[in-house]
Design a protein around this motif. Structure first.
Motif, PDB file in Angstrom:
ATOM      1  N   PRO A 181     -16.304   5.953 -10.523  1.00 28.16           N
ATOM      2  CA  PRO A 181     -14.862   5.883 -10.280  1.00 28.16           C
ATOM      3  C   PRO A 181     -14.443   4.527  -9.725  1.00 28.16           C
ATOM      4  CG  PRO A 181     -15.908   7.019  -8.473  1.00 28.16           C
ATOM      5  CD  PRO A 181     -16.996   6.690  -9.452  1.00 28.16           C
ATOM      6  N   SER A 182     -13.379   4.002 -10.287  1.00 27.46           N
ATOM      7  CA  SER A 182     -12.754   2.773  -9.806  1.00 27.46           C
ATOM      8  C   SER A 182     -11.322   2.804 -10.297  1.00 27.46           C
ATOM      9  CB  SER A 182     -13.496   1.539 -10.323  1.00 27.46           C
ATOM     10  OG  SER A 182     -12.924   0.366  -9.800  1.00 27.46           O
ATOM     11  N   ASN A 183     -10.459   3.385  -9.454  1.00 27.69           N
ATOM     12  CA  ASN A 183      -9.102   3.652  -9.911  1.00 27.69           C
ATOM     13  C   ASN A 183      -8.181   3.789  -8.700  1.00 27.69           C
ATOM     14  OD1 ASN A 183      -6.983   4.175 -11.650  1.00 27.69           O
ATOM     15  ND2 ASN A 183      -8.068   5.750 -12.806  1.00 27.69           N
ATOM     16  N   VAL A 184      -6.917   3.966  -9.000  1.00 30.52           N
ATOM     17  CA  VAL A 184      -5.912   4.185  -7.963  1.00 30.52           C
ATOM     18  C   VAL A 184      -5.643   5.681  -7.877  1.00 30.52           C
ATOM     19  CG1 VAL A 184      -3.554   3.693  -7.241  1.00 30.52           C
ATOM     20  CG2 VAL A 184      -4.889   1.933  -8.420  1.00 30.52           C
ATOM     21  N   GLY A 216       2.400  10.015  -0.280  1.00 34.52           N
ATOM     22  CA  GLY A 216       3.045   9.207  -1.308  1.00 34.52           C
ATOM     23  C   GLY A 216       2.508   7.801  -1.464  1.00 34.52           C
ATOM     24  N   GLU A 217       1.434   7.456  -0.760  1.00 33.88           N
ATOM     25  CA  GLU A 217       0.817   6.144  -0.918  1.00 33.88           C
ATOM     26  C   GLU A 217      -0.173   6.178  -2.074  1.00 33.88           C
ATOM     27  OE1 GLU A 217       1.424   3.338   0.766  1.00 33.88           O
ATOM     28  OE2 GLU A 217       2.955   4.247   2.049  1.00 33.88           O
ATOM     29  N   MET A 218      -0.647   4.994  -2.460  1.00 39.64           N
ATOM     30  CA  MET A 218      -1.669   4.878  -3.486  1.00 39.64           C
ATOM     31  C   MET A 218      -2.848   4.114  -2.893  1.00 39.64           C
ATOM     32  SD  MET A 218      -0.295   6.394  -6.094  1.00 39.64           S
ATOM     33  CE  MET A 218      -1.274   5.903  -7.507  1.00 39.64           C
ATOM     34  N   VAL A 219      -4.041   4.665  -3.080  1.00 43.07           N
ATOM     35  CA  VAL A 219      -5.246   4.052  -2.540  1.00 43.07           C
ATOM     36  C   VAL A 219      -6.210   3.755  -3.681  1.00 43.07           C
ATOM     37  CG1 VAL A 219      -7.302   4.457  -1.130  1.00 43.07           C
ATOM     38  CG2 VAL A 219      -5.042   5.073  -0.245  1.00 43.07           C
TER      39      VAL A 219
END
Length: 399
Positions: free
Chosen positions: A236-239, A245-248
């Protein structure tokens, strides 16, 4: 603040405008080079008017790309202006220009001519397609270099037209390679005493970043395509979403790191699942694995999620906006953002010098100058012109 800067024995004349050439000048200036930026006496570099936001009619881009530089004016369309600039170049170590090939030659500044009076001069030329080849005379903006260098084709979602980064990537890459080439040429000059031409083409600078794209086609007949937020077979390597409501962004594609991730998820059995047990398997089952991780991450607030991941040694971070950079403790500790005085806007923040050197770091000394601010300093101090000559040149519109 009194520490000598590593390039403070270099004088650079910058004839370029907009971004590719001037960014190269900025990088050299960051480490102490005296960068004399030559501008048109009427309007100066168009970058003085560029930028998305212009509070009080003032460009926020110009103070950054012209930081640490001296501004002098000279009309290069006139013989008198060309003569003045040739005299400045005769006292310089480096000339940077990003005009179309042949422009310097028309102004009587061909490399061979300049070397007659300054044989050690390094001439750094930044263009869209380089100084030679069938496309050399074409107009070559950064966006065209990005398209032909390959990065546009592989950027974006597969079901849409190629996307672009929200910055001038091609120009900036050409400038970085131009700066590298300039420093290499200066090192070589130390051995031979002779300057040379540094030919930095935007499309080639972009191409140089394209990893194994060329041999993938040549050897395997494989054409990279657009893959959105992921790289093929890297998972896995994604947002991933969070409950607030944030994106990590989580990057755990290595086997050992993936085991740390599933430990943080309290789902260690995923590391034994044949679909996810190896790097290759996770690449094949990328979509399903991303769904599992997103389902987990969406139940946790961003701060808590990052705390769990970092505790397990999993590389992860927020998708930062500008405001996040101002609030981040790591940015502050490393002084990644520096604040200076701006004559119109007061305190002015910008990114600091990179990279950091332990013994001879660079420094941002001042924001981009006013047009022609250093005319007297250069024309009197360097060339020795008197009041009558300066007055005559100003009256004729040469400076």
């Amino acid at each position: 603040m009194d520490q000598p800067l590593p390039l403070d024995d270099l004088r650079v004349v910058e004839l370029g405008q907009l971004l590719a050439g001037p960014f190269c000048g900025q990088l050299l200036g960051d480490f102490g080079a005296e960068v004399i930026k030559v501008e048109d006496p009427g309007k100066g570099d168009p970058m003085r008017q560029w930028g998305r936001e212009k509070p009080y009619g003032t460009s926020l881009w110009w103070p950054v790309v012209a930081r640490n530089k001296l501004s002098v004016t000279a009309d290069l369309r006139t013989e008198a202006g060309q003569d003045l600039v040739r005299r400045i170049i005769a006292e310089a170590d480096v000339l940077i220009e990003n005009f179309r090939p042949g422009t310097l030659e028309r102004w009587g500044m061909a490399p061979e001519t300049l070397w007659e009076t300054n044989p050690g001069l390094v001439i750094t030329r930044v263009t869209g397609f380089g100084q030679t080849g069938p496309y050399a005379s074409r107009a070559g903006y950064g966006s065209i270099g990005e398209a032909m260098g390959g990065i546009r084709y592989v950027t974006g979602d597969p079901d849409r037209a190629p996307a672009r980064a929200g910055i001038s990537l091609g120009d900036s890459l050409a400038a970085v390679f131009a700066c590298l080439g300039t420093l290499v040429a200066l090192h070589q000059r130390g051995r031979t005493g002779r300057g040379q031409v540094v030919d930095s083409a935007i499309y080639e600078a972009v191409l140089a970043m394209m990893e194994s794209l060329v041999p993938e086609w040549q050897v395997a007949g494989y054409q990279r395509e657009r893959t959105g937020t992921t790289l093929p077979n890297v998972s896995p390597s994604n947002v991933y979403p969070t409950s607030d409501g944030e994106m990590v962004l989580i990057a755990a594609n290595q086997d050992t790191v993936f085991k740390r991730l599933v430990a943080a998820m309290e789902q260690p059995e995923l590391a034994e699942d044949e679909r996810y047990a190896t790097h290759s398997a996770r690449g094949q089952w990328m979509e399903q694995l991303d769904g599992v991780i997103a389902q987990w991450s969406s139940t946790i607030a961003a701060d808590d999620l990052l705390e769990r991941l970092h505790a397990q040694g999993v590389p992860a971070g927020r998708i930062f906006r500008a405001k996040d950079m101002f609030e981040d403790a790591h940015f502050a500790a490393r002084e990644a953002i520096v604040r200076l005085a701006h004559p119109d806007l007061g305190e002015f923040a910008m990114h600091n010098v990179a990279p950091k050197l332990s013994e001879s770091p660079g420094r941002v000394r001042h924001v981009g100058p006013e047009l022609g601010e250093h005319n007297d300093h250069i024309y009197r101090g360097l060339l020795g012109l008197d009041d009558d000559m300066l007055s005559s040149l100003r009256s004729a519109g040469v400076i």
